[in-house]
Scaffold this active site. Structure first.
Site: not given
Ligand code: SAH
Length: 229
Positions: A77
């Protein structure tokens, strides 16, 4: 260039990033109700080495105030959003926080600097394993990563002082509000894919209900409804 010189350059870039994020807080303060970054979050953003949380090919852009691809169609993000989400939780040093969507592990690291313990759930095994290894390597012993479906939360570790969801959900998942302590807060982007999403702050009331507030329009990758959402 030597790695010491690299480290110095990155420190300077990080300081610039903190200033940029600070300026963005000022620009958005009317919407967010936050006039400035908290001292704790500012220190965390100035310390966490974002370049270690992005793929090699993205390292030169690691300290831009923008999201970057991390593989698997996912993104790390924007630093402003990471900082704002963390501040909206009103984190305290004794807090235990759940993150849904570990991704690169960067948000977890920023949180780990300001609270006691972070639990983070990632759906994609590759990303989750890489993030867990990286967090351990950087020295965050207070972050535990689990591969699984974040819609269900992590009831064994709850209830939580705060929950931060880093992928957009079509609605607020009831399993997550159930795992908030009374007075606890959840920061979550809500809105369907292709729709305007709003970063919401959900506050659990003592009577078990919750209040919610729209903070700012955002664009996150979708939370994948593994178990039907
Ligand atoms: N917080 C992260 C940004 C992540 S982007 C950072 O600092 O880099 C969102 C993430 O959510 C992705 O890695 C995706 O795989 C995950 N995601 C999507 N659906 C999900 C679910 N149902 N449970 C857990 N993770 C999930």
């Amino acid at each position: 260039m030597s790695s010491a010189a690299d480290a110095q350059d990155f420190a300077a870039e990080r300081a610039r990033l903190v200033a940029e994020v600070e300026a963005m807080y000022a620009e958005t303060s009317r919407e967010t109700g936050m006039s400035a970054m908290s001292a704790a979050v500012r220190a965390s953003l100035g310390k966490v080495e974002r370049h270690r949380f992005v793929p090699k090919a993205q390292q030169s852009m690691a300290y831009r105030n923008q999201p970057l691809p991390i593989g698997g169609g996912q993104t790390i993000s924007q630093p402003y959003i990471v900082a704002l989400s963390t501040d909206l939780l009103q984190p305290k040093p004794e807090h235990v926080v759940l993150e849904v969507g570990t991704g690169s592990g960067y948000q977890a690291a920023v949180l780990a600097e300001v609270v006691k313990q972070v639990y983070s759930i990632e759906l994609l095994e590759d990303l989750g394993r890489t993030a867990a290894a990286r967090l351990a390597e950087v020295g965050y012993g207070n972050v535990e990563v689990r591969i699984g479906d974040g819609y269900a939360g992590w009831p064994e570790k709850g209830p939580f002082d705060g929950i931060i969801v880093t992928a957009a959900a079509p609605r607020i998942p009831s399993a997550l509000t159930a795992q908030l302590k009374p007075g606890g807060r959840m920061v979550i982007p809500v809105g369907g894919e292709g729709w305007v999403q709003h970063l919401k702050v959900v506050t659990k009331r003592a009577d078990g209900g919750y209040d919610e507030r729209d903070v700012i329009p955002v664009r996150f990758v979708p939370l994948v409804p593994k178990s039907g959402g």
